[in-house]
Each structure stands twice: as C-alpha cells, then as structure tokens.
Motif scaffolding. Structure first.
Motif, PDB file in Angstrom:
ATOM      1  N   GLU A  97       0.852  -1.192   0.000  1.00 26.87           N
ATOM      2  CA  GLU A  97       0.000   0.000   0.000  1.00 26.87           C
ATOM      3  C   GLU A  97       0.874   1.222   0.000  1.00 26.87           C
ATOM      4  OE1 GLU A  97      -3.045   0.319  -0.614  1.00 26.87           O
ATOM      5  OE2 GLU A  97      -3.206   2.460  -0.198  1.00 26.87           O
ATOM      6  N   ARG A 101       2.764  -2.318  -8.985  1.00 26.79           N
ATOM      7  CA  ARG A 101       2.266  -2.566 -10.341  1.00 26.79           C
ATOM      8  C   ARG A 101       3.079  -3.741 -10.892  1.00 26.79           C
ATOM      9  NH1 ARG A 101       2.304   2.666  -9.225  1.00 26.79           N
ATOM     10  NH2 ARG A 101       4.542   2.795  -9.622  1.00 26.79           N
ATOM     11  N   PHE A 130       6.887  -3.123  -9.863  1.00 26.05           N
ATOM     12  CA  PHE A 130       7.302  -1.748  -9.588  1.00 26.05           C
ATOM     13  C   PHE A 130       6.465  -1.214  -8.442  1.00 26.05           C
ATOM     14  CE2 PHE A 130       8.563  -2.174 -14.009  1.00 26.05           C
ATOM     15  CZ  PHE A 130       9.758  -1.485 -14.055  1.00 26.05           C
TER      16      PHE A 130
ATOM     17  N   TYR E  89       1.424   8.535  -0.994  1.00 28.48           N
ATOM     18  CA  TYR E  89       0.607   8.651  -2.204  1.00 28.48           C
ATOM     19  C   TYR E  89       1.049   9.877  -2.985  1.00 28.48           C
ATOM     20  CZ  TYR E  89      -2.315   5.441   0.477  1.00 28.48           C
ATOM     21  OH  TYR E  89      -2.776   4.381   1.208  1.00 28.48           O
ATOM     22  N   ASP E  90       1.162   9.759  -4.293  1.00 24.09           N
ATOM     23  CA  ASP E  90       1.597  10.901  -5.103  1.00 24.09           C
ATOM     24  C   ASP E  90       0.680  12.098  -4.911  1.00 24.09           C
ATOM     25  OD1 ASP E  90       3.611   9.302  -5.969  1.00 24.09           O
ATOM     26  OD2 ASP E  90       2.844   9.011  -8.003  1.00 24.09           O
TER      27      ASP E  90
ATOM     28  N   ILE F  51       1.296   7.587 -17.846  1.00 16.74           N
ATOM     29  CA  ILE F  51       2.243   7.677 -16.733  1.00 16.74           C
ATOM     30  C   ILE F  51       1.571   7.058 -15.516  1.00 16.74           C
ATOM     31  CG2 ILE F  51       3.486   9.259 -15.205  1.00 16.74           C
ATOM     32  CD1 ILE F  51       3.553  11.259 -17.556  1.00 16.74           C
ATOM     33  N   ALA F  52       2.304   6.231 -14.784  1.00 15.50           N
ATOM     34  CA  ALA F  52       1.740   5.558 -13.607  1.00 15.50           C
ATOM     35  C   ALA F  52       1.899   6.437 -12.371  1.00 15.50           C
ATOM     36  CB  ALA F  52       2.421   4.216 -13.390  1.00 15.50           C
ATOM     37  N   ARG F  53       0.898   6.425 -11.532  1.00 15.17           N
ATOM     38  CA  ARG F  53       0.926   7.181 -10.273  1.00 15.17           C
ATOM     39  C   ARG F  53       0.706   6.254  -9.094  1.00 15.17           C
ATOM     40  NH1 ARG F  53      -2.610  12.151 -12.701  1.00 15.17           N
ATOM     41  NH2 ARG F  53      -4.000  10.429 -13.214  1.00 15.17           N
ATOM     42  N   ASN F  54       1.241   6.626  -7.944  1.00 20.60           N
ATOM     43  CA  ASN F  54       1.047   5.856  -6.718  1.00 20.60           C
ATOM     44  C   ASN F  54      -0.179   6.388  -5.998  1.00 20.60           C
ATOM     45  OD1 ASN F  54       3.510   4.134  -6.710  1.00 20.60           O
ATOM     46  ND2 ASN F  54       4.464   6.169  -6.854  1.00 20.60           N
ATOM     47  N   VAL F  55      -1.208   5.566  -5.940  1.00 19.67           N
ATOM     48  CA  VAL F  55      -2.483   6.028  -5.396  1.00 19.67           C
ATOM     49  C   VAL F  55      -2.990   5.090  -4.306  1.00 19.67           C
ATOM     50  CG1 VAL F  55      -3.142   7.135  -7.550  1.00 19.67           C
ATOM     51  CG2 VAL F  55      -3.760   4.742  -7.145  1.00 19.67           C
ATOM     52  N   ARG F  56      -3.995   5.570  -3.594  1.00 20.75           N
ATOM     53  CA  ARG F  56      -4.625   4.794  -2.522  1.00 20.75           C
ATOM     54  C   ARG F  56      -5.330   3.571  -3.127  1.00 20.75           C
ATOM     55  NH1 ARG F  56      -6.141   8.924   0.689  1.00 20.75           N
ATOM     56  NH2 ARG F  56      -5.152   8.400   2.669  1.00 20.75           N
ATOM     57  N   PHE F  57      -5.340   2.487  -2.395  1.00 21.53           N
ATOM     58  CA  PHE F  57      -5.869   1.227  -2.942  1.00 21.53           C
ATOM     59  C   PHE F  57      -7.302   1.380  -3.466  1.00 21.53           C
ATOM     60  CE2 PHE F  57      -8.910  -0.536   0.190  1.00 21.53           C
ATOM     61  CZ  PHE F  57      -8.802   0.428   1.174  1.00 21.53           C
ATOM     62  N   GLU F  63      -4.753   5.606 -11.118  1.00 20.66           N
ATOM     63  CA  GLU F  63      -3.400   5.041 -11.181  1.00 20.66           C
ATOM     64  C   GLU F  63      -2.664   5.397 -12.469  1.00 20.66           C
ATOM     65  OE1 GLU F  63      -3.188   0.822 -10.483  1.00 20.66           O
ATOM     66  OE2 GLU F  63      -1.215   1.083  -9.551  1.00 20.66           O
ATOM     67  N   THR F  65      -2.437   7.996 -15.892  1.00 20.74           N
ATOM     68  CA  THR F  65      -2.916   9.275 -16.425  1.00 20.74           C
ATOM     69  C   THR F  65      -3.862   9.013 -17.590  1.00 20.74           C
ATOM     70  OG1 THR F  65      -0.922   9.389 -17.796  1.00 20.74           O
ATOM     71  CG2 THR F  65      -0.900  10.609 -15.720  1.00 20.74           C
ATOM     72  N   ASP F 164       4.334   0.771 -16.087  1.00 26.25           N
ATOM     73  CA  ASP F 164       4.448   0.451 -14.654  1.00 26.25           C
ATOM     74  C   ASP F 164       5.518   1.211 -13.901  1.00 26.25           C
ATOM     75  OD1 ASP F 164       2.315  -1.166 -14.858  1.00 26.25           O
ATOM     76  OD2 ASP F 164       3.415  -3.050 -14.757  1.00 26.25           O
ATOM     77  N   GLN F 165       6.495   1.790 -14.591  1.00 24.41           N
ATOM     78  CA  GLN F 165       7.408   2.668 -13.872  1.00 24.41           C
ATOM     79  C   GLN F 165       6.660   3.967 -13.575  1.00 24.41           C
ATOM     80  OE1 GLN F 165      11.428   3.121 -15.456  1.00 24.41           O
ATOM     81  NE2 GLN F 165      11.130   1.318 -16.735  1.00 24.41           N
ATOM     82  N   SER F 166       6.920   4.554 -12.420  1.00 24.68           N
ATOM     83  CA  SER F 166       6.300   5.834 -12.106  1.00 24.68           C
ATOM     84  C   SER F 166       7.268   6.944 -12.512  1.00 24.68           C
ATOM     85  CB  SER F 166       5.985   5.884 -10.607  1.00 24.68           C
ATOM     86  OG  SER F 166       5.591   7.168 -10.239  1.00 24.68           O
TER      87      SER F 166
END
Ligand code: FES
Ligand code: FES
Ligand code: FES
Ligand SMILES: [Fe+3]
Ligand SMILES: [Fe+3]
Ligand SMILES: [Fe+3]
Lengths: 177, 435, 435, 177, 435, 177
Positions: A97, A101, A130, E89-90, F51-57, F63, F65, F164-166
C-alpha cells in the motif's frame, strides 16, 4: 493417418487451452482481481517455492530445500494464500500500500503429461514488480503446475516455483507466482 | 557532526547520521563488528565429523566445520595465498578444502595441509603453520556456536555477562525446559533489505510500539494454529507482564513475559490435539524443571550487536549483516524442539514461513517501513532532525519483580523504548571510542 | 595502512588493500596509469587514410586515426567545448569528426576546424589552435601503436628499456621471424570482470603456478589442432626451459621458453597438413633469420602497467582497464600472421575463441577465480592478511643462460612468483611516490 | 476452401512442433541434461554468436562481426560444444562449480520458411543465470535457427545468436543459448 | 583542485570537476540547494481544502497540502519519530497523514495530532508542538508555490530580486496577459538522466548555440500545429530580438524575445481556426493589458539554482533534482491557459508530449548529449581540460533597448553564453563560500 | 460436436494469426524495417502510454494518467509516429545514432474479444535496448491492442501500453512498443 491428425489436433487444442488458462491467470494477478484468481486454485492446492542452495555437482538432490520438511519461501495451501489476498485487499498492508504494479509473463508453456484429469505443465516466468517512485523487483524462474479438470474447468492443484536466487535480493515477496 | 554528539541520552534522541553516514558505517565495522562475538550456527547443523557449512561473522564469510576429532572450527573463508574462498559450497561433508586458484589445500581445522611445489619451489621454506586459514575464537553455548576474530575481546561468557547467560540459556531450552532443546530446520533463510542494519536490531531489541505496522495481519489469524492471532505463548490464564531487560554495560537486550504466578496449561493449541498435548506436557515438565523461574518467558532480543532472536513459541535466531550504511543482508535460522513429534515440527515450520522473512505476512510490513525510513535518514535536510526514543523514558528501574531476573540489567515493564536507548548508548560509546 | 607498507619485499607479501582500497585506486590512476604508455591498437587496423577506431588509454576513451598525410594520431575523445565525445562510432573512415552537441568540428589530427558562429559571436577571438582535441604522444613500434598523455614521461623506447624492446620486437615477429609479422582480426573482444585489474596483470606477468585453475580443460584437447592440449609452441624435440624475465626498474615482465639447442621442426600440427607445412616453413625461416636467438620463444608478459599479451603460437594483446578498485574492463586484440594461408588464420581464430575471453574454456576459470579472490581482498577482517608471493623467492639471478637474453633483467627459470614480485615492487614505488 | 483450412492447420501443427522442440530444448539446458541436449544438435551444427559494434546508420553490414572471418563470442561446431559440456560435467570447471542455476526463456517463435527438410525459425530469448550467493547474469537477444528434419526428428543445424551487448557486461558465457 | 579555481571568469572557462566531483556535489547540496528557494508546484493542483501532493525541494521529498483553513503548507515528508515518510501517495485528499510505522499522525499543516500511548507511556511529556513535520517557508507567487528550508535565506521576493519578479510574473501571465493565467495538466512527468544537473540548468539558462543537437527535428514540423517548425511564439511580422538577461548577483537567467514594435497578430496558427482565433484574441488583449511591455516575450530561463522553465507558446516548469554528481531526476509540470478552449489545451498538450521529456523528439537529443558529455567530465585526463564558455564574451552590456527590461540585469542580444557565465559565476561563489 | 471442434479450431487459427502478426511486428522493429512497421499501423491508430501514479488502494482509477486529457508518455496518432521514424532514419537523431540494438519480446498473447473486424488482444512485453558501449534499458509491461482486419490484413487500430514505472528510470523512450 487422419486419426493421427485428429489426435495431433486434440493435443493442439489442449495446449492452447492450457496457455489461455495461464495467460488469463497472469492477467487476473496483474489486474489485482485476486478473488477471481483464487477461484482458479483448487481447494487442495499446494503452493511451493523452495530456497536454492549452492551444492557440489554430484549432489543435485540438495540444491532445493525440501517441500514439507525444510525452510522454503512458500510451502502452503489455499487457506494461507487466501489470507495473503485478504491482507492486500485491506489497504493497510503497507508492503503493498500503495499497491505494486506487476507484470506476470509466462513462456515456454509445455504440456509434460496428462494423467486422467491431471495435466502437468512446465513453464518459465518473469514477474516484474514496480512500486512507489523507484523500486523495481525482477523475479525470473521456472514453474511446474499440475492442473486438474473438474466439471470441465481447469484448476491449479499443485504449483512448484523455482526462483534460482540463493540469497533473495529483494526485501519482500508480496506478489504471487 | 561530532561522533560524540550522535546520541543525546538526556533528550532521548539519536542522530539520523547513525543510519546514513558511510563514515560512521566504516567505524561501526571496525569498532562494533570486528570486536564482538557473533552467532554463526548450531551444533545440530554438524551431526557428523567432516560436516561443514558456510556462515557469516559480521562482514566475513566463514567456514564452520566439525573436524576429525569432533571439534568445531570457525575459519575465515579466504585462502592465504591470494584470498580465494577455500570453500564455495553452502554446506557439505569432506576432509578439507582445496582452493580452486592454485590448489593450496586446508584441513577441516584450517591447517595448510597441501602446497603444490612445496619442496621444489618453496624449498620447504614456506611456514605452513603460519599460513593456514585464519581461525576465529569459538565458543559453544548450549548448542549455539559463537565466534570472534578479536583476540583482545573478553571470553564469550564475559561478553554475554551473567544475566544474558541466563536469558540465552533459557532461550535455548526446549518448551519442556530442557537445555539445548532445539535443532535447526534445513535451509537458512537469506535475503537483503535496503536499510541500515540497526533498523532490524532496534526492532528486535524491543519495539512493541510498532503495532500499527501490523494492523493488516491482526485480522487474519496467522498464529501457530492458523486460527489464533499472530503471537502465541505457553498459555496460562494468569496475567503476563511484558518486561524489557537491557544490560547497559554490554548492549544486550531482552523482551520477555513474566507471569504473575505458576498456573496450569490452558489448551491454547486446542486446534490440534497432538500439538496441544505436546505443549501441555512440556508446560508441566518445564514447571517441574524450572520451578518459579518458569514464570519467565523469553520473547526475543538482541545479543549485541547484530545477533537477533525471537522465541515465545517459535524460536528463530538471525543476523543483521551490514553491507553498507543503506543495505543489509539478513540470515535466519529456524528451530524446532529436538524431541517434538513431527506434527509439532510441521506446525511450527508452517507458522514461521507465513510469519517471518520476505514471504512472511508480518515481517513484510517491517521491511517495507524500514526501507522507507532509511530514505528519511539519508536526505540532506531531514537528517538534521534526530530520531525520537523518548517512549517511557524515566520509567526504567533497577528494582525488579524477582531478584533472579538479573543483577546487572535495567528493566522496564510494558511498552517502552528503554531497550533501544540502552542498545544505542552502548553502540555510540563504541563508535566514538578512539582507542 | 601506510602506503609505504603496502608491500614487504623481504617477506614477499603484499597488502590486500592494494586490490580493494578506493583511495589506493585513485592514486593508481594518477601515478601509474596517467604516467605510463599504453597499447592502443595496431597499424593493420588503419589501412587507409581517414580510417579511425576508438580505443582506450587507461581511463580515457581515445580516437586512433590515420590522417590525410598518413600520420597516426591518438586523440582524447572529448570535445573541448563541453566534453561530448567527438566520435561515437567504434570505427570508420572519414575526414574528421563533428560534435553532436553544438557542432564544433575537428580534423583527423584533432585540429579544431569548424566552430559555428566563429566570426559573428566569437568575433574570431577563440584561439582555435588551443582548443583542438587533446593529442597524445604516439609511437609506432613494429606495427603496434602506443600512446601517453604524460608530457614528462620518457620516450616509449626508454619506457620499454633495451631488453623489453628486444622482447616486444620478438613478440611482434611472425612465426617466420619477420618483423611486424602480424595483423589484427576484425572485432575487438571487450568484456567486464568484477575484480581489480591487477589480478589480470599478475596472471599475465607470469603465473605458471595456477595450473589447478585449469584442470578441467586439460582433459579436453583445446589446443590449436583441437586434438592436442591447450598450449602449443614451435615444437622441437629438445628440452625447453620456461624462463621468467623482469625489468625491475620499469616493472615490465616476460614469460618465455628457451630451447636447449637449435633443432628441426617436429610436426606438432600434423593434424592438418597445411597448417603443419606452414609452421615447418616458418620454423626453418625463423632459424635462418634469427640464428641462435631463435631458441627464445616469447610466451607472454605485461608491458607495465596494464598492456598484456600472450604468444607462443597464438598472439593476442590486451588491456586491463580500471573502472574501479573492484571492476575491470578487458579489451583483447587477436592477431594472425600477416602472410599465413587462410587455413592457418582460421585455425588460429577458432583456437582463440575456444581458449580466451568470456567464452574461452581456459580463461573462464581465471575470471571466476579472480572475481572470487576480489571478495577476499575486500572484506574487513580478511584484508588484514597480506597475499603471499613467496614462490621461488631467492631463486632469481642476474647471471643467465645466454647474455643476449638481456642486460637489465632479473631472471628465474621454472615456475616462480618472481615476475609478480618485480611488478608489484615497481607498482608500490609509484603508488607511494609523493612527487 | 477446406483445402486452405487443411494447409492452415498443417502450418499450425508445424509451428506447434517447433515451439515444443524449442521449449523442450530449453528445459534440457535448465535441468542440465546436457547429453540429451547434444542429441538435439545436428552433427553439422554451426553455432554462432557475433560481437556487436557501434556503427554509422548507413553501414548496418558492419554491425555484427562476421562468421568464419572475424572475432565472435561463439563460432564453432558440435565438437567444441561437446567439449564445453564435458568440461562442465567434470565438476572441476570452477566457473560452473558450484553450478549456475539457469532459466532459458524462448518467445516470439516464428517459422520463417520451410525448404525441404530445413525449417528456418526466428525467436527471442532471455537467459537468466544465478550462481553462488549474489551473482546474476541476464542475457537478452534474438536467435535464428535452422532445424533439419531427419528420420522424422528435428535437429538444430544452424544457430545464430544476437546478444546486442557490445562490451559484454558479464565475466563469462558459460551457459548455452 | 582548489574550489576558488573552479571558474576562470577572465578566460570564460569552468573546471570539469564541477560536474564530476562528489566532493563538490556534497558542497552544492549544502551551499546551493539547502539555501535556495524551490518551485514545488502550483495552486491549481490544490483546488480543495484537504488536497495534497508529493513534490521535491532539492534533495527532499515534501508534502504540499491545502489545510482546512485553505492555507498552503510544504512539509518535510519524514516522520519525526523514525523518519518514515508520513505520506506515500503521489496525491490525494484527506485530513492528515498517519505514519505506517508506529502510527503517529499529523495534520495537513504538519502538526503532530496523534501519538499512540501519549498519556500512558509518554506520560504526556512528549512536546508534540516540537515534533510535528518540519515546515518549510512557503510563498505563493501568481499561482506558483515556492519553498525553502533555510531560515536564514532572504524572502522569496528578495531572493528573486526586482527584475526576476517582473519576468516570472510575466511567465505566469496567460497568452492574454492576465496574471496567474495558467493551470497544471494532470500528471507530472518524471524521469532520470545519467548526467550532472547543471547540464540541464545551463541549457535552460540560455543555450541557443546547440541547434546542431536538433537538426533531425528541424526537418519534421513538430511545432504547435504539427505543420510548423518546433518553436512558435506569439507571431507578429516585426523583427524579434533574442535577448539574454541575467541577474549576476542572484544567478537567475532569462531567455526572451523583444519585438521591435507593437504589431498585429499574423495568424501563425492558421492550421486550426479555433486555435488561431484564440491566439489572435489573446494577442490583442495582451497588447491592451501590457501596452509597450507586451513586446517582451519570455522564452524560458532558470530561477537559481534548479527551477527551469520554458515558455513562448508552451509553458512548462521543471526541476533538475540532484541524485549524485552523475545522476539527475527531472520533474516537469505542463501548463495550459486556464481559460483556453479545450481545442487549444489539447493542441498544447500534444505539442508538449512530442517535444519534451524522454519521449520528446527534441529533448531526447539533449539528454543523449548531456549523458555523453558527463563521461567527458569524469575521466581522469579529460577532466583536466576546462569547459569553454567564451561565446559572445564581452558583448554583454548594462545599457538596454528598454529601461523597463530591468535594473540589475546584464543583457546580451543574440546567441551567447552570457547567461551560463552569470549562472556559474554565482554558483562558484556559493560553492567556494566557507561561511 | 464436430461443429464445436470446428469453432475451436477456428479460434486456434485466429490466435495463431494474431501471434504471428505480433511476432512479425516485433521483428520489423528489431530489424529497423520501420517503413514496413508503419504499414502495419492503421491510419486511425491511437498509440497511448500513460504515466503511472502511486495512489490509494481504493482509487485505482487514478493510477494511470488519462488518455486525451492528461500528461502521458505517448498519446498520439500515426502521423507523429511517422515523424519519429523519419527522425531515426535520418542518421542525425543523436539519441539513436549510432542506433540502439533492440529486442522486442511479446508473451501472454490472449485474444480478449472479437467484434466484427476488430480483435482485442492483450499481451505482455519486454523491450530491451542496448546502445553504445554500456547503456542498457529494460522496459517491461502490458499491452492492449485492437487489431482491425481490412481487406484480409490485420492492422493495429489502438495500442495501449502500460509501463508500470512511475519515475522513468531511463533517459529516453526512443524505441517503439
Ligand atoms: S589463491 Fe588459493 S592457492 Fe592461490
Ligand atoms: S560540446 Fe562539442 S560543440 Fe559543444
Ligand atoms: S516512524 Fe512514524 S511513528 Fe514511528
Ligand atoms: Fe514487526
Ligand atoms: Fe589461466
Ligand atoms: Fe535542446
């Protein structure tokens, strides 16, 4: 002759079915549809990933730790895998969490044997994970599955996963193989 | 950053540089690791003469072997000719080691037994007795094997001190209270984590404050039976007092439970009759053997600096091996009671595997947090702000529930950072030491 | 660790820090590599004017080019404006190089020939003659090309010294004794090894003691014919004496064989008539050309510090390129006799490929051992114990079988670490030198 | 129509046979059944892996060193490969003792052409080798095989391996491709 | 290498060590990055109270949040207990942050709001007001958000200086000249380049000399319309003078165009009627709003040290984030005019994506060249030769076309390395500064 | 029954056709036959890599863009891809001169659905690029393609690429996916 051909085509159909099954499974994992993934696992599933050891060339039997007897990375049944899924789904399993990915890649899929309802399948995998900004894990290895057909559907009855690292170079194994 | 200022014992703070500075890391290696005693393995890994396995002693790779006389040797795994490892197998059995570079051969005790061209080209002059594999000082302690490469270090017993001898002996007693009651499960678990080794050390020293790390697993009954929560202890109905003991002069730390009174077994493993029976019998035998002292249950701790262990129903011993300020390799030995029935051994093994290590549902969250915290210790501005170790500061005391709990230790009951404070105070002394 | 104490010539030992310390590594770069002469290639790689190829000079990437006048230039491959490589092709032909960043252009001799906006915006003031590509000092020696960026270094001939000139010339003589008798096979072999560059250097300097490394290949007839063992020399029936020669004042080392007497060819390549005939004819021509000196057969060696070569039936020249204390890049040029028939060239090429480099059945075991030994030089405790170079110590002598074998060299006959001792004594002098 | 269909199915059967062959071969290598692997190689096999060079866009012909003429990583026949196998099997080839643990992954298998008994097959490979505690090698590239059918069985007659590294970033090439 | 000798302002040269030395890199972090102001984001990223996103401030990871009172906070993203990031989180929305290690919780303004066992085990003694997340100084400037962790630094306005305030305000004006006229497109572009951060900084400071890097793209009409060449500016028919402005006392640099006279719009976006109409209207509004000053068009620049921006029809702001001397992380924010029609926003977005970043047909060649040039700054011999910044040296002047172009700036018209000279002169002062 | 079998075989033939198409496409890219590659792309192609982002589950929709709305690595049509090809072919696009040597590997190819002339295909990819002496880039991810059949031939109508890379750990994306 045409009978040979028919059985050859049967074999082809079986191989295609198995490949589809494994690809679809990989997709469920990458899409985090974990409940659907669990549904592909037989209730009697045994899920095993041994630890590799560096041994003398004439002692290959010692190279991987023994299932059910020694320390392994994984050596468990569906009940424990269910708990792992529940842990990730909670959103409070910090190692996942925010979620990783993942890309699960399966290749060299080969039907090794068919006995009754059980199909033994060998394959190679690359699992790439990742997470966060910069973390990358690359897991490469071999897999031996026993798929059982029940009411027409295939389920994973046994999965043996050979990772080949001796010292694991990653901090965690939070993905499924 | 002056080395003397790394720690502020008054304030209960520690500089983040302790975790991120490569200069401090180099001093650690010289002053902390090269001078201590390290757990390297267990006698149950060497049943026969000629048995050997590779292990680590701080930064060093060592061979642990049982020679023809049955004696245990710990040898630096580096040929004296050009440094090549003399042994490259994780374990095995043989009568010695041949270096694959120029073929010098060594005995199980490290003696240089064979040198090609010894007569013709060394003219017999090479002082073979001086060029054997470097031998560590070795001590066996109730089945555990310990080594040190420091000739000036005290004996292992003095290094432990009287109290820690008592706790470590207790740790190594089987559930039935029998000395040297455990054996190692085949397969040492080894992995790497991108954080400083001390994140692991302070966690095992006694961090009962990080429950929030594990809220996810609390929902999931990963305990011994797979039906109860993650911890399980020789269950009795009476109140158990979590107790944290530290030997401030030596840096050792212990997490323990002290039960209010002797009490009968409460069938906590009822999920499996066989397991439950085994633990009931052990509980009773242990009370007979240890009497009042059976109220002490070791839960885990750290033998300074990097030998860590967990107990309380599951016994594991491990090493935090420093690779760099920001990277650590972990080795873990899993133990089962020597005389337990197969069902108990299997139950314990499965419990470890789902609990600990990279695939462990509990420790995964520890590793994740330590790795993330490491970044906070490294970056330029954040590392100006010290870490906080003020939990339950001032609540430690020398008086104790039972005098047999130790002479030289300080004690805090209930959750505290007392053990971390003691660990780091000793660590900082050694790192700053200019001798 | 005092730099003066790295080596103990009395005891015949060398500190492991020499292989692991980044500080010593930085001193090596400044005092050993930046001051020496390096092999950068061979004239056969530049048949036409305008030909060029990229090479290395210690830590530097250089362009080796043949300009319009036919002169050979060695140029630092870094634009003087912002450092961009002026050439990014491994080899080619052209009339100069254009930097892809801002478009400055340079001639084959490195002269700054074109500068955009030179008149308008540099107002013609930019001193173009001062801003050409940095030119190295260059010497051609019997077809081999050598370069140095040290203006204060002696001439290449003085750097070699009289004896080494003789050996290097001999190395570059074809099997028939003709000067400059070789040409390069297309394709330079390049790879990396995780060990200090000196493991390679000392091996090529003269380590005939590491036969144990290669026991596996001895079973397998990987020799020239594919039917004989791995080595093959201009075979004659008379006794050949392995001889190790070192120039202690300059650090160069040679492995050679000296034959007891002139003798007829003994058909060692009988496996292939064509090859055998070629070598017989060469053998005879060589005896005519060189007379008594044809009894000397160069087997390999090292031009200090990092130019290494093998000979004795197969001629290769290579570089140990230091990337860090623990990592080395290797470049290898393979040579065949200029005038040999295709069958001989093919046989030699196949022989190299199965013998040397990452896919070479012989050198694979060297690389494996060096990489493992590097760890032994790095770890905290093991690096306290010096490496041992005592083999055949005290057996070297200035007297020699034939005076023409050299004036300034020390010699040891038969297996020894004499050459390594000479190499490291010179190396340690330079590293400790404070000038 | 149904004839088209038949030939389409024939093609499918051939492709499946080729894929099975290459997967089975990879398995033999990973399981170190080297003698069985050698049995899949034609006696006239040519095994070639060139060295890659950085060249001008209009000189692609110079990009890989030439077979039979220049330096290559491999440029040999079955006899030399046999020696390599014998060397590993001895247990005294230190670069492979203790043995590496390998995973050979083959993908993008494509039958390029069929001429008489010779089938030209293109594929992509990933070969991952782990050895000792921490050493990892990852080799990724392209392969062109010519498989010859003799007495019904397929054998590898030619194998061209394009590794794409210019400077090899590994110390050794002790595995087979 | 003496720090004072890094730059030679007389000669117009700079030592390559400035790009390769880890020691100089460490000094940069302390003296340049830790003391400056950094762009961390834009108010349009925080429309609602409770909104937050992660950003960087030099070496630090920070949380940028809008709290319940609507105030913007920039917080060091490192828990004060053990350094764990408080937010992982971003971006998102919430009422605060809970640390996943021991569960300390913080408000949107960084206040330490929750501490488990605060009463029982900290006995309420923990000074919570002192242990909140470290707060940076924050300034909003026409929608852009800036932060500094240096309490001794001047205010952001003084850090900018009067002229740069004027230029930065102009940059942030929409095409119609309206203040704070832009909004951020979702998705910050982040990538890494293996070169020193200053290759990027000097490029954006004003390198119109590197056209040769981009000859390939000049053929391909990657401009806004996809039909014109890569640049496009509010097109008018009158002559535009490229002008380079630097604030030598502060190190800021600007690239601009100054038009000879006010003039009507020339339909440069005729390819799309809607886009063209929009720009025509903006052009006219802008002339009305700004009058004569509308002749100034900002094309890009650098707010010292590492905040870089491009404008002139496409507005992006980015950060060169130093990871090591040889590695840089880049963050890029893409902006579109707040009030533009969707068609304009889409056209701009597509233009950015094919132009800039790792997939940008223009910037790909910049990154390739910088990475290659970095090697030239690192290698032992090549780094002895300084970089050359002599282009148009001596042509800068304090007099200027229009006095409103700035008081404290030096100016050069047409292509020059004037801005790089000013940037490095200021940088070298700070790096050498011993205070 | 035999009808089932026929439709099963039809499915097999389609899957084989798709796999061949994707393997052949990968080969064209690795062989730098870019014009032939462009010929496989439909004129209406949309080529998208978010582009991948780190987001809340519980916010998976954030996740990646968004196509056509946010910043993406690629979000373009065939016209822009043509320009990219022309740029590389000129020999003056320094980021690709000298050229990179690439290996495009496609696996887990799965026909997700067929609607009229449009076939939706999911797959996994590994793209490995080597350039100059030491530079290596490894891109691993997932792909969703829509292939349209026109006059019998398949063309790529839509391609979605999940990397999958951010933070992209490479300096450039000069290869095609
Ligand atoms: S290194 Fe062991 S014998 Fe030489
Ligand atoms: S770096 Fe070569 S011209 Fe600028
Ligand atoms: S590190 Fe944040 S609460 Fe302990
Ligand atoms: Fe924990
Ligand atoms: Fe050798
Ligand atoms: Fe540019």
């Amino acid at each position: 002759m045409s009978q040979d051909r028919d059985s050859a085509l049967d074999r082809l159909l079986l191989e295609a079915e198995v490949e589809r099954f494994l690809s679809a499974e990989a997709e469920l994992l990458d899409e985090r549809r974990f409940d659907d993934w669990l549904a592909l696992l037989h209730d009697d599933l045994h899920y095993w990933m041994p630890i590799a050891r560096n041994v003398r060339f004439n002692q290959p039997e010692l190279e991987y730790t023994r299932e059910g007897a020694e320390a392994n990375w994984f050596d468990e049944g569906k009940d424990t895998l269910k708990k792992r899924v529940l842990q990730i789904q909670g959103g409070d399993h910090w190692a996942e969490e925010p979620r990783s990915r993942t890309t699960h890649l399966v290749a060299n899929v080969r039907v090794e044997s068919v006995e009754g309802n059980d199909i033994t399948v060998k394959s190679r995998f690359i699992v790439c994970g990742f997470r966060l900004e910069h973390d990358v894990d690359l897991f490469i290895g071999k897999r031996v599955d026993v798929l059982r057909r029940e009411q027409g559907a295939l389920k994973v009855l046994r999965r043996s996963i050979y990772l080949d690292q001796s010292v694991l170079l990653s901090r965690n194994l939070t993905t499924f193989f | 950053m002056q080395l003397a200022d790394l720690i502020d014992t008054e304030a209960g703070t520690l500089s983040r540089a302790s975790f991120a500075s490569e200069e401090i890391f180099r001093r650690e290696l010289e002053r902390v690791f090269a001078r201590g005693w390290n757990f390297v393995g267990h006698t149950s890994q060497l049943p026969k003469n000629g048995d050997f396995f590779l292990s680590r002693c701080g930064t060093e790779t060592v061979i642990v072997s049982r020679d023809e006389k049955g004696a245990i040797n710990v040898l630096l795994n580096s040929c004296r000719h050009r440094g090549m490892p003399a042994c490259r197998y994780d374990s095995g059995n043989g009568n010695g080691f041949i270096c694959s570079y120029h073929g010098w051969s060594y005995g199980l005790d490290g003696a240089l037994t064979g040198v090609p061209k010894f007569k013709e080209r060394y003219q017999g002059k090479l002082e073979r007795e001086k060029w054997g594999l470097v031998r560590a000082r070795v001590t066996e302690f109730y089945g555990s094997i310990w080594a040190s490469f420091d000739e000036t270090a005290p004996s292992f017993e003095d290094y432990l001190g009287p109290d820690m001898q008592f706790y470590l002996r207790a740790l190594l007693q089987g559930p039935d209270g029998e000395d040297d009651g455990y054996e190692v499960i085949g397969g040492i678990v080894k992995w790497q984590v991108a954080c400083n080794w001390k994140f692991g050390a302070e966690n095992f020293a006694g961090d009962h404050y990080h429950g929030y790390s594990h809220i996810s697993v609390e929902r999931l009954s990963v305990g011994l039976s797979g039906k109860t929560s993650r911890h399980n202890f020789a269950g009795v109905k009476v109140k158990q007092q979590p107790t944290f003991l530290a030997d401030p002069a030596r840096g050792h730390t212990i997490r323990a439970s002290v039960f209010a009174a002797l009490a009968p077994y409460d069938d906590q493993e009822a999920a499996s009759a066989e397991v439950n029976d085994y633990y009931r019998q052990c509980h009773e035998k242990r009370q007979q053997r240890l009497g009042d002292k059976s109220r002490l249950l070791i839960r885990g701790g750290v033998i300074f600096p990097n030998t860590h262990f967990n107990s309380a129903g599951r016994t594991t011993i491990g090493l935090w091996l420093p690779l760099s300020a920001g990277r650590t390799e972990v080795w873990r030995w899993l133990f089962v009671p020597r005389n337990a029935p197969a069902a108990v051994k299997d139950t314990l093994r499965e419990y470890y595997l789902r609990y600990a290590g990279p695939a462990g549902m509990v420790e995964q969250d520890d590793m994740e947090n330590w790795t993330a915290a490491q970044r906070g210790a490294e970056s330029l501005v954040s590392r100006r702000y010290p870490f906080n170790y003020q939990l339950a500061m001032g609540l430690e005391r020398r008086s104790r529930p039972d005098e047999w709990l130790g002479k030289d230790v300080t004690i805090t009951e209930d959750v505290t950072e007392h053990n971390q404070r003691a660990f780091y105070a000793h660590w900082a002394r050694l790192v700053a030491d200019e001798s």
